[in-house]
Design a protein around this motif. Structure first.
Motif, mmCIF file in Angstrom:
data_model
loop_
_atom_site.group_PDB
_atom_site.id
_atom_site.type_symbol
_atom_site.label_atom_id
_atom_site.label_comp_id
_atom_site.label_asym_id
_atom_site.label_seq_id
_atom_site.Cartn_x
_atom_site.Cartn_y
_atom_site.Cartn_z
ATOM 1 N N THR A 39 0.813 -1.227 0.000
ATOM 2 C CA THR A 39 0.000 0.000 0.000
ATOM 3 C C THR A 39 0.836 1.262 0.000
ATOM 4 O O THR A 39 0.295 2.365 0.020
ATOM 5 C CB THR A 39 -0.907 0.010 1.257
ATOM 6 N N THR B 32 -3.940 4.739 -8.897
ATOM 7 C CA THR B 32 -4.632 3.852 -7.966
ATOM 8 C C THR B 32 -4.516 2.419 -8.414
ATOM 9 O O THR B 32 -4.402 2.130 -9.606
ATOM 10 C CB THR B 32 -6.121 4.234 -7.867
ATOM 11 N N ARG C 218 -10.238 -3.207 -1.658
ATOM 12 C CA ARG C 218 -9.792 -1.848 -1.406
ATOM 13 C C ARG C 218 -9.206 -1.218 -2.651
ATOM 14 O O ARG C 218 -8.920 -1.890 -3.641
ATOM 15 C CB ARG C 218 -8.716 -1.861 -0.308
ATOM 16 N N GLN C 219 -9.017 0.097 -2.531
ATOM 17 C CA GLN C 219 -8.295 0.897 -3.507
ATOM 18 C C GLN C 219 -7.167 1.594 -2.756
ATOM 19 O O GLN C 219 -7.401 2.189 -1.714
ATOM 20 C CB GLN C 219 -9.220 1.936 -4.150
ATOM 21 N N TRP C 220 -5.935 1.465 -3.248
ATOM 22 C CA TRP C 220 -4.836 2.193 -2.630
ATOM 23 C C TRP C 220 -4.032 2.907 -3.705
ATOM 24 O O TRP C 220 -4.263 2.712 -4.879
ATOM 25 C CB TRP C 220 -3.974 1.270 -1.761
ATOM 26 N N GLU D 66 -5.580 4.868 1.250
ATOM 27 C CA GLU D 66 -6.433 3.890 0.594
ATOM 28 C C GLU D 66 -7.883 4.173 0.937
ATOM 29 O O GLU D 66 -8.178 4.922 1.879
ATOM 30 C CB GLU D 66 -6.076 2.461 0.991
#
Length: 958
Positions: A24, A49, A55-57, A68
């Protein structure tokens, strides 16, 4: 465009793991791209991204401080579902995002644009996106730039992955005990791990880098198999291989390797690289080799019945594994004092002076090993690189004998080799003891059983052979009664075995008209021991059960068993072979007929005509009959082809062929000689005068006309003839054909029937071998340039006039005449375009013309008897002033025959019509000769010619 994630999501997540970007942490590597995206799109927020399952980090982010977010609220989770840029102009007006926490709360996003990060395999790893606090849109250029920058992000990710793969591969190669290698076909270069280099004993700079250098280190016996295995493996996409082969170590020894590898191909099936590992299996292979030898020895010893067989098995096993050049097996006698050699291979003079028997007290390695019951290894006195090795053969604590070897040092100082030698010796000792303890009676009983088994096996093989044989096999006794009838006989003759056993053979398969001969042959054999068909391969006729006959190939063999005589006959049905032979004969006859026929007209072709001519000429010589040869040519046939086309021309040729067939006798031969030429062979027609025969043929062919489709006017078809007769008095049929052809040529050109040149040709054809061939070449030049033959005949006439005026002898005048006919034969080598060119020749073309006198001299010199003509042929273009060719001879240095011919040649050239100009009047030509006397021509020859012209006005007609 929307991406179907139902099948791709697992693959996309696998790609994330492959690119090793599940961490991350942001990376500065991507900050420059992020800043550039924000600048281009004029946006306060920009980010790189990555999106996984939950999730998105961010690998880089500009404008907000966040690491994130949950995937469920990420704008990017929608972007990765498509392959192009996603633009949300107003988030509050988009049902997907109007309640999104990132819209309703901080940072209160109102505008979003994102480009998916697509790998080469079509997986979206994340996005490059820009955001704003106010609704807005992007220009076309900004959209395209955003997508382009997304491609740079993917390239950076790919580069990072490759660096990570390379680092991981290096760590693996350093850690593994096996050798790791890689080969790239595009460059032919190879990469080898440090461990692989150490295993082979090489330093880095000594290792070959190209595959062809590497293959030179593979054992010669393994190169072909290894290469084939590698090539077959490389041709199969994404396949693996397992190969065992030997390669030379740096110290010169051969090591065994087990290679395991995998080939990688692109999506088009092209090989990109091959990688693999190599494991040193030398010890394993040597152990297996020794084990195989021991097993083989055990099997051999198990069947060895004598001490000699046991000794042979010992040496057969020991010598290859130890690379021994000499070996001995010796046994102790009953008193245990003398060693007796029972097997010896190679030359080993250091063992003892006598190989037959020697005392156990003799100072030798073999005697020491047997006496002291220990392994003895000592250097060879004659060769320090070899050792003498001796091992005792022990049984029950006592020595039975010993085994001695002479082998290289490296093959006998290894503990494993010593262990193998002791194991081998123990096996052999047991076998020797067993052999010595065999009871003679038991041995004989075993031999008898083996003989019985062999007899039973022989009977079984015989029965199987009879059953499986394709040929008929019949056995009869001395009374001709059938004893054996195999299945092939049942199939061939229609009788079952039960129907034939005990019946006379003549009642079954011999036709009635042949039975007396068969019975006579049997009786003759009993009386004399010989037979007309015995021990031979003959063809006979047989008879089936239904009475039909069939051709057979017969081989009969007499056999005596227990004082009785039997006969075994081997019969093969030749029906199919005979049918094939007949079919081949029919096909051959048909092929020969087709080969002899012109496909257009159905008449004999050129080759068949000459074949028939030879046959008819032989008949003339044999029977004293005669033969007339007629050569025919269609007048102006080129007109039909040029005006109406070749199809019409072919119709004309067929029409003429049909007319010839209708007017000729059944035994006359008609041939299409070539193109628009025909030829007739008319046996016994020479009694008819030539003119009468020509008139009759002309009358029969006079009314042939042709009317092309679409026309109302008939076009007459006329034919020219040349006739010559062949009789027993004149058997040169080649000359007869040439004469007929010459008469045909004269008929077509309107020339006289016979000329002085024809008489010279006829005379020389009979005297000089090869003259006809040379004259035919002049005729070939005539076909290229019609001027040549007429010119040669004119030059002959003019040359003879000059020779007579100069008072030359009859022999010299004859030589002049022959020379004139042949002087331009060298023009056969001049291209047609040069011969017929109306304008001035170029330098290169004139140089080609200049070569024809020398070419002609070479050709004429090949004919024995024409030597006197060579000066005229070679020098007729020389000049009196030395400016001629080919040698530039001056004045009387040039032979007289060439000088007078130069005058005749020039006069003919000036006064003869050519296709591209009219010949000049003779008065002008005479003035030119007179003006050139003393410069171009010999003055004496010019004056002689001018006097002859004035005295004989008839000779100047052209």
């Amino acid at each position: 465009m929307t991406v179907d994630l139902s099948k791709d999501e697992s693959a996309r997540l696998a790609a994330l793991r492959e690119y090793r970007i599940l961490d991350t942490d942001a990376e500065e590597t991507y900050d420059a791209i992020t800043r550039l995206a924000a600048f281009i799109c004029d946006a306060p927020i920009a980010a790189v991204t990555l999106v996984d399952a939950e999730r998105q980090w961010f690998k880089s982010i500009l404008g907000v401080a966040v690491k994130e977010t949950p995937r469920s609220i990420a704008f990017c989770s929608h972007t990765i579902q498509q392959s192009d840029v996603m633009v949300v102009c107003s988030a509050t007006d988009d049902v997907r995002f109007e309640n999104n926490p990132l819209v309703t709360g901080d940072p209160k996003i109102r505008f979003y644009a994102g480009a998916p990060l697509m790998t080469a395999d079509g997986h979206a790893l994340g996005t490059l996106c820009v955001m704003d606090y106010e609704p807005r849109t992007l220009t076309q250029g900004q959209t395209e730039a955003l997508q382009t920058l997304a491609g740079h992000v993917v390239a950076q990710l790919e580069l990072s992955r490759r660096f990570a793969d390379q680092e991981r591969l290096s760590m693996i190669m350093e850690a593994t005990e096996d050798g790791v290698w890689e080969w790239r076909p595009d460059t032919g270069e190879s990469f080898f791990s440090p461990q692989w280099k150490r295993m082979l004993g090489y330093e880095d700079h000594e290792m070959p880098s190209r595959s062809e250098e590497w293959s030179s280190r593979v054992h010669p016996d393994d190169v072909e198999a290894a290469t084939e295995a590698f090539v077959a493996h490389f041709e199969q996409p994404n396949s693996t291989h397992h190969i065992q082969y030997r390669m030379r170590h740096r110290d010169g020894s051969w090591r065994w390797w087990h290679s395991r590898g995998r080939a990688s191909h692109d999506r088009h099936g092209n090989l990109m690289r091959a990688v693999g590992t190599n494991t040193d299996i030398t010890a394993h292979m040597q152990a297996r080799e020794r084990t195989d030898h021991l097993l083989a020895v055990g099997a051999a010893l198990g069947s060895a019945l004598t001490t000699g067989d046991v000794a042979e098995s010992i040496l057969t096993a020991a010598m290859p594994i130890f690379q021994a050049t000499a070996a001995t097996v010796a046994l102790l006698d009953a008193g245990a004092r003398t060693l007796c050699t029972i097997r010896l291979k190679g030359i080993d003079g250091e063992q003892t002076e006598s190989y037959a028997e020697f005392s156990i007290d003799t100072p030798s390695p073999l005697a020491d090993a047997v006496r002291e019951q220990r392994l003895v290894i000592v250097p060879s006195k004659s060769d320090p690189a070899e050792y003498l090795v001796a091992v005792p053969l022990l049984a029950g604590g006592r020595s039975l004998g010993g085994l001695s070897l002479k082998c290289p040092a490296e093959r006998c100082r290894d503990d494993d080799q010593a262990t193998f030698l002791w194991t081998l010796a123990n096996q052999c000792s047991l076998a020797l003891e067993r052999a010595r303890l065999y009871d003679n009676a038991l041995h004989e009983a075993k031999i008898r059983r083996q003989a019985q088994d062999a007899l039973q096996e022989s009977d079984a093989r015989k029965s199987a052979m009879l059953e499986a044989a394709l040929d008929c096999i019949i056995t009869i006794d001395a009374d001709e009664l059938v004893l054996e009838w195999n299945p092939a006989c049942e199939r061939t003759f229609g009788y079952s075995r039960a129907e034939t056993i005990g019946r006379p053979l003549s009642d079954l398969i011999i036709p009635p008209y042949m039975r007396s001969g068969h019975e006579h042959g049997i009786a003759h054999y009993h009386a004399t021991g010989e037979g007309p068909v015995l021990n031979k391969r003959v063809e006979v006729m047989g008879m089936r059960k239904d009475g039909s006959e069939l051709p057979l190939e017969l081989t009969a063999v007499p056999i005596k068993v227990g004082g009785r005589t039997m006969f075994t006959a081997y019969l093969r049905d030749l029906t199919e072979r005979k049918q094939l032979e007949e079919e081949r004969e029919r096909a051959l006859r048909a092929a020969e007929e087709r080969a002899d026929r012109d496909p257009l007209t159905g008449l004999l072709n050129h080759r068949a005509f000459h074949k028939r001519l030879e046959e008819e000429a032989a008949r003339v010589e044999r029977e004293g009959s005669s033969l007339t040869i007629v050569m025919m040519d269609l007048d102006n046939f080129k007109f039909f082809n040029d005006v109406y086309g070749h199809t019409v021309g072919d119709d004309v040729l067929r029409q003429v062929a049909k007319r010839l067939q209708s007017i000729c006798r059944s035994y006359d031969s008609i041939a299409r000689f070539g193109g628009d030429e025909f030829a007739l062979l008319m046996p016994s027609a020479s009694g008819t005068p030539t003119s009468e025969l020509e008139a009759r043929l002309r009358t029969d062919l006079d009314d042939i006309v042709f009317c092309p489709d679409g026309h109302t006017m008939n076009i007459p078809i006329t034919v020219s003839f040349g006739v010559a007769a062949l009789s027993q008095l004149d058997m040169n049929w080649h000359e007869t054909v040439r004469l007929a052809d010459e008469r045909l040529r004269r008929a077509k050109t309107g020339g006289a029937a016979e000329t002085e040149a024809d008489h010279v040709r006829a005379l020389m054809s009979g005297r000089v071998d090869g003259f006809s061939m040379l004259d035919a070449l002049v005729n070939a030049v005539d076909n290229k340039d019609r001027y040549t033959r007429r010119h040669s005949e004119d030059v002959m006439l003019y040359s003879v006039m000059i020779a007579e005026e100069l008072g030359l002898s009859d022999v010299e005048k004859h030589t002049v005449a022959v020379s004139a006919l042949l002087h331009d034969v060298g023009k056969i080598g001049v291209p047609d375009a040069v011969l017929r060119k109306p304008g001035k020749l170029t330098d290169a073309e004139f140089e080609t013309i200049r070569q024809h006198p020398m070419m002609g001299a070479i050709m004429v010199s090949a004919a024995h008897g024409l030597e006197d003509t060579l000066d005229a042929v070679r020098h007729h273009h020389e000049r009196w002033d030395g400016l001629g060719y080919p040698f530039g001879l001056k004045g009387e240095d040039c032979p007289l025959i060439a000088r007078l011919m130069a005058v005749a040649d020039a006069y003919s050239a000036m006064t003869t019509d050519r296709p591209y100009r009219k010949g000049m009047p003779r008065v002008i030509a005479e003035d030119i000769l007179a003006a050139g006397a003393g410069t171009q021509w010999d003055p004496k020859c010019v004056q002689a010619f001018l006097r002859a012209l004035k005295r004989d006005e008839a000779c100047v007609a052209v």
